[in-house]
Write a protein that holds these residues in place. Structure first.
Motif, PDB file in Angstrom:
ATOM      1  N   ARG A 139      -9.206 -15.459  29.305  1.00  0.00           N
ATOM      2  CA  ARG A 139      -9.280 -14.211  29.874  1.00  0.00           C
ATOM      3  C   ARG A 139      -8.475 -13.831  31.089  1.00  0.00           C
ATOM      4  NH1 ARG A 139     -14.852 -12.364  32.236  1.00  0.00           N
ATOM      5  NH2 ARG A 139     -14.212 -10.115  32.923  1.00  0.00           N
ATOM      6  N   LEU A 140      -8.605 -14.737  32.012  1.00  0.00           N
ATOM      7  CA  LEU A 140      -7.507 -14.618  33.247  1.00  0.00           C
ATOM      8  C   LEU A 140      -6.323 -14.572  32.940  1.00  0.00           C
ATOM      9  CD1 LEU A 140      -7.271 -14.953  36.459  1.00  0.00           C
ATOM     10  CD2 LEU A 140      -7.236 -17.420  35.943  1.00  0.00           C
ATOM     11  N   GLN A 141      -5.864 -15.205  31.857  1.00  0.00           N
ATOM     12  CA  GLN A 141      -4.275 -15.110  31.392  1.00  0.00           C
ATOM     13  C   GLN A 141      -3.995 -13.716  30.579  1.00  0.00           C
ATOM     14  OE1 GLN A 141      -3.962 -18.411  28.744  1.00  0.00           O
ATOM     15  NE2 GLN A 141      -3.274 -19.785  30.297  1.00  0.00           N
ATOM     16  N   ALA A 142      -4.910 -13.322  30.075  1.00  0.00           N
ATOM     17  CA  ALA A 142      -4.809 -12.075  29.397  1.00  0.00           C
ATOM     18  C   ALA A 142      -4.917 -10.684  30.545  1.00  0.00           C
ATOM     19  CB  ALA A 142      -6.034 -11.702  28.473  1.00  0.00           C
ATOM     20  N   ALA A 143      -5.560 -10.973  31.414  1.00  0.00           N
ATOM     21  CA  ALA A 143      -5.767 -10.054  32.456  1.00  0.00           C
ATOM     22  C   ALA A 143      -4.410 -10.181  33.269  1.00  0.00           C
ATOM     23  CB  ALA A 143      -6.840  -9.939  33.473  1.00  0.00           C
ATOM     24  N   ALA A 144      -3.712 -11.195  33.560  1.00  0.00           N
ATOM     25  CA  ALA A 144      -2.528 -11.265  34.339  1.00  0.00           C
ATOM     26  C   ALA A 144      -1.353 -10.399  33.380  1.00  0.00           C
ATOM     27  CB  ALA A 144      -2.288 -12.853  34.585  1.00  0.00           C
ATOM     28  N   THR A 145      -1.516 -10.986  32.296  1.00  0.00           N
ATOM     29  CA  THR A 145      -0.309 -10.286  31.247  1.00  0.00           C
ATOM     30  C   THR A 145      -0.373  -8.955  31.269  1.00  0.00           C
ATOM     31  OG1 THR A 145      -0.619 -12.347  29.892  1.00  0.00           O
ATOM     32  CG2 THR A 145       0.429 -10.490  29.079  1.00  0.00           C
ATOM     33  N   GLU A 146      -1.768  -8.384  31.173  1.00  0.00           N
ATOM     34  CA  GLU A 146      -1.965  -6.746  31.342  1.00  0.00           C
ATOM     35  C   GLU A 146      -0.956  -6.291  32.321  1.00  0.00           C
ATOM     36  OE1 GLU A 146      -5.402  -4.063  30.011  1.00  0.00           O
ATOM     37  OE2 GLU A 146      -4.830  -5.859  28.816  1.00  0.00           O
ATOM     38  N   ALA A 147      -1.223  -7.066  33.640  1.00  0.00           N
ATOM     39  CA  ALA A 147      -0.781  -6.636  34.783  1.00  0.00           C
ATOM     40  C   ALA A 147       0.883  -7.023  34.878  1.00  0.00           C
ATOM     41  CB  ALA A 147      -1.492  -7.210  36.108  1.00  0.00           C
ATOM     42  N   GLY A 148       1.451  -7.450  34.060  1.00  0.00           N
ATOM     43  CA  GLY A 148       3.014  -7.719  34.011  1.00  0.00           C
ATOM     44  C   GLY A 148       3.217  -9.159  34.595  1.00  0.00           C
ATOM     45  N   LEU A 149       2.100  -9.792  34.896  1.00  0.00           N
ATOM     46  CA  LEU A 149       2.369 -11.142  35.226  1.00  0.00           C
ATOM     47  C   LEU A 149       1.909 -12.300  34.436  1.00  0.00           C
ATOM     48  CD1 LEU A 149       1.004  -9.644  38.689  1.00  0.00           C
ATOM     49  CD2 LEU A 149       3.148 -10.691  38.721  1.00  0.00           C
ATOM     50  N   ALA A 150       1.740 -13.568  35.339  1.00  0.00           N
ATOM     51  CA  ALA A 150       1.098 -14.622  34.428  1.00  0.00           C
ATOM     52  C   ALA A 150       0.237 -15.397  35.218  1.00  0.00           C
ATOM     53  CB  ALA A 150       2.218 -15.453  33.761  1.00  0.00           C
ATOM     54  N   TYR A 151      -0.751 -16.362  34.587  1.00  0.00           N
ATOM     55  CA  TYR A 151      -1.463 -17.332  35.473  1.00  0.00           C
ATOM     56  C   TYR A 151      -0.774 -18.608  34.875  1.00  0.00           C
ATOM     57  CZ  TYR A 151      -4.966 -20.231  37.635  1.00  0.00           C
ATOM     58  OH  TYR A 151      -5.651 -21.160  38.185  1.00  0.00           O
ATOM     59  N   GLY A 152      -0.388 -19.315  36.308  1.00  0.00           N
ATOM     60  CA  GLY A 152       0.507 -20.571  36.075  1.00  0.00           C
ATOM     61  C   GLY A 152      -0.109 -21.874  35.529  1.00  0.00           C
TER      62      GLY A 152
ATOM     63  N   ALA B  10      -4.483 -29.544  35.483  1.00  0.00           N
ATOM     64  CA  ALA B  10      -2.971 -29.160  35.687  1.00  0.00           C
ATOM     65  C   ALA B  10      -2.250 -28.476  34.350  1.00  0.00           C
ATOM     66  CB  ALA B  10      -2.201 -30.399  36.013  1.00  0.00           C
ATOM     67  N   GLY B  11      -2.549 -29.216  33.222  1.00  0.00           N
ATOM     68  CA  GLY B  11      -2.214 -28.599  31.948  1.00  0.00           C
ATOM     69  C   GLY B  11      -0.624 -28.534  31.725  1.00  0.00           C
ATOM     70  N   LEU B  12      -0.172 -27.747  30.957  1.00  0.00           N
ATOM     71  CA  LEU B  12       0.939 -27.639  29.979  1.00  0.00           C
ATOM     72  C   LEU B  12       2.113 -27.286  30.800  1.00  0.00           C
ATOM     73  CD1 LEU B  12      -0.620 -26.417  26.722  1.00  0.00           C
ATOM     74  CD2 LEU B  12       0.074 -28.877  27.140  1.00  0.00           C
ATOM     75  N   ARG B  13       1.992 -26.510  31.751  1.00  0.00           N
ATOM     76  CA  ARG B  13       2.883 -25.942  32.716  1.00  0.00           C
ATOM     77  C   ARG B  13       3.300 -26.316  34.008  1.00  0.00           C
ATOM     78  NH1 ARG B  13       4.756 -22.584  28.401  1.00  0.00           N
ATOM     79  NH2 ARG B  13       2.960 -22.201  27.025  1.00  0.00           N
ATOM     80  N   ALA B  14       2.339 -27.083  34.282  1.00  0.00           N
ATOM     81  CA  ALA B  14       2.428 -27.722  35.740  1.00  0.00           C
ATOM     82  C   ALA B  14       3.836 -28.069  36.349  1.00  0.00           C
ATOM     83  CB  ALA B  14       1.558 -28.799  36.218  1.00  0.00           C
ATOM     84  N   LEU B  15       4.702 -28.528  35.251  1.00  0.00           N
ATOM     85  CA  LEU B  15       5.979 -28.779  35.590  1.00  0.00           C
ATOM     86  C   LEU B  15       6.618 -27.619  36.467  1.00  0.00           C
ATOM     87  CD1 LEU B  15       8.452 -30.599  35.181  1.00  0.00           C
ATOM     88  CD2 LEU B  15       8.997 -29.457  32.989  1.00  0.00           C
ATOM     89  N   ARG B  16       6.419 -26.436  36.003  1.00  0.00           N
ATOM     90  CA  ARG B  16       7.176 -25.205  36.622  1.00  0.00           C
ATOM     91  C   ARG B  16       6.108 -24.649  37.603  1.00  0.00           C
ATOM     92  NH1 ARG B  16      10.029 -21.003  33.227  1.00  0.00           N
ATOM     93  NH2 ARG B  16      11.298 -19.640  35.269  1.00  0.00           N
ATOM     94  N   TYR B  17       4.770 -24.752  37.501  1.00  0.00           N
ATOM     95  CA  TYR B  17       4.123 -23.960  38.399  1.00  0.00           C
ATOM     96  C   TYR B  17       2.924 -24.706  39.341  1.00  0.00           C
ATOM     97  CZ  TYR B  17       5.785 -20.084  35.556  1.00  0.00           C
ATOM     98  OH  TYR B  17       6.539 -19.386  34.906  1.00  0.00           O
ATOM     99  N   GLY B  18       2.862 -25.905  39.048  1.00  0.00           N
ATOM    100  CA  GLY B  18       2.008 -27.010  39.778  1.00  0.00           C
ATOM    101  C   GLY B  18       0.642 -27.045  39.098  1.00  0.00           C
TER     102      GLY B  18
END
Ligand code: 2HG
Ligand code: ZN
Length: 457
Positions: free
Chosen positions: A118-131, A151-159
């Motif tokens: 849900r957090l990711q969807a809200a960020a996307t709607e605002a033109g952003l993303a959650y890392g 950490a998850g799948l994108r920690a390489l880029r966003y920590g």
């Protein structure tokens, strides 16, 4: 009447009777972890709907000397969010307020119970993303991912989650509330409680809200699934992607054995006509199509035995499924032991070669599955075919990782699963400092007392 029975009235007054669950069948669902390996028991689950209600619940329990286990989406993998010894379960699921994204600051304030999806969807709607992104995104919560520093799948880029955390609101064991949600990125005013609470596994305070940074949303994405005939070659490629491809979001490793299992359990077709030893899934994301940049970085990587590339969302998702569905496929064949380790880059290949032999020597009936976040040195060693409480293999694998200069927990945390081995990575003095912090914030030992710190000798 037990002590906890005596608390049911005050708890119902604090949160409403409908949110004090005592039905044996209902509470049983809160007493087992996602893998099924860690089972405890509880007689009550309390579901507060506000920070003030969380504070009231903690005050009641702390005064009565009753231990509490905070629980978010209960997707943790080290038994850190289940009542192991009859603790009261404090479910944060109802703290689901999600404020509007603050576009000027590129931040958002979210309740502990908001799911990562849900957090990711809200960020996307605002033109952003959650890392932070992880396969359990639709169930895992903001509070749970902070407690475990997921950490998850994108920690390489966003920590990791700690890198996204700008502020928190949290309730101390005695019910006092600390709030620091102003969102100042430059704020050098003493101890940084968000960092301390992040990764503390519910042992120091209960996070009720978080101020989180958001990252740019890149609409152009490409995924490449690369096949290799040695683990070494896949790891060299992962290192190369990390250092040469500035738009790299993820570089994920899995092996033929894991791919076979995923295909068998999920029915997905094999990605390539031939079988290989190791696979690397690389995703690049940018404002402009990163396909050429990916191809250029790949041109320098020798030894690629086969490659599949996808740009359309559905095709990308099909390639990701081979990696993301490892966890579910492994759980489908038995309750796994999950050993989430980190290794220095120079030791990963040796560890991947050695760990299965060490495990087979101890438990010939066991099956070993290795996959993970290759470019971060984070490997998930899963072992099936062991009794849930047989921890000989766990000890061997954790000792092996430590002997290579690695960590016994790269991202899942210590929980109950690894508390006996914290000393492999932390000195006596560090553990004494941990205990002193715990005693200062939670003097009665109310919060999640059976995780993270080693059990008393
Ligand atoms: C992942 O990377 C998660 O997919 C789960 O951290 C890993 O199932 C596991 O061991
Ligand atoms: Zn992982």
């Amino acid at each position: 009447m037990t002590v906890v029975d005596g608390l049911l009235g005050p708890l119902a007054s604090a949160v409403g009777a409908a949110h004090v669950l005592t039905d044996a069948d209902v509470v049983a669902g809160y007493a087992v972890d996602w893998t099924g390996r860690f089972r405890g028991s509880t007689s009550v689950v309390v579901r507060p709907g506000s920070t003030a209600e969380v504070a009231a619940v903690l005050r009641i329990c702390d005064d009565a000397g009753v231990a509490v286990v905070p629980q978010g989406g209960n997707t943790g993998l080290v038994g850190g969010s289940v009542p192991l010894a009859g603790e009261v379960v404090l479910s944060l699921a109802r703290l689901a307020d999600l404020e509007d994204v603050d576009p000027a600051a590129a931040q958002v304030t979210a309740g502990a119970g908001v799911s990562i999806g849900r957090l990711q969807a809200a960020a996307t709607e605002a033109g952003l993303a959650y890392g932070v992104d992880l396969a359990s995104r639709d169930t895992a919560t903001v509070g749970g991912t902070i407690a475990t520093n997921a950490a998850g799948l994108r920690a390489l880029r966003y920590g990791d989650t700690r890198s996204q955390l700008v502020g928190v609101e949290a309730v101390l064991a005695d019910g006092r509330v600390v709030t620091h949600l102003g969102g100042l990125v430059r704020d050098n005013t003493g101890y940084h409680l968000p960092s301390l609470l992040c990764g503390s596994e519910g042992t120091l305070a209960v996070v009720t809200k978080a101020r989180l940074r958001l990252v740019p949303r890149y609409s152009e994405r490409v995924v490449a699934l690369l096949a290799f005939d040695s683990v070494d070659a896949a790891l060299v490629a992962a290192g190369s992607m990390r250092s040469r491809l500035s738009s790299v979001d993820a570089a994920e490793l899995f092996l033929q054995t894991g791919l076979d299992l995923v295909a068998e359990v999920t029915g997905l077709p094999a990605p390539f006509p031939a079988r290989h030893v190791a696979y690397l899934l690389v995703e690049a994301a940018d404002r402009l199509d990163p396909t050429d940049a990916l191809a250029e970085a790949l041109a320098d990587v020798g030894a690629v035995a086969d490659v599949a590339v996808a740009s359309a969302a559905s095709a990308r998702q099909r390639l990701w499924a081979y990696r993301e569905r490892h966890t579910e496929a492994i759980n489908a064949i038995g309750t796994p032991h999950k050993l989430d380790v980190a290794l220095p880059a120079s030791a990963i290949a040796a560890f991947v070669a050695e760990a299965p032999h060490r495990i087979a020597a101890l438990a010939p009936q066991a099956r070993t599955w290795i996959f993970g976040h290759a470019a971060d040195g984070n490997l998930h060693v899963n072992v099936t075919g062991l009794a849930p409480d047989d921890d000989q293999v766990d000890e061997t694998v954790l000792r092996l990782a430590a002997s290579y200069g690695g960590s016994i927990s790269a991202e899942h945390g210590i929980g109950t699963a690894k508390r006996a081995w914290l000393g492999l990575n932390r000195s006596d003095t560090e553990i004494a400092a941990f205990r002193a912090i715990k005693a200062a914030l939670d003097p009665r030992g109310t919060l999640n007392p059976n995780v993270l710190l080693p059990p008393p000798a």
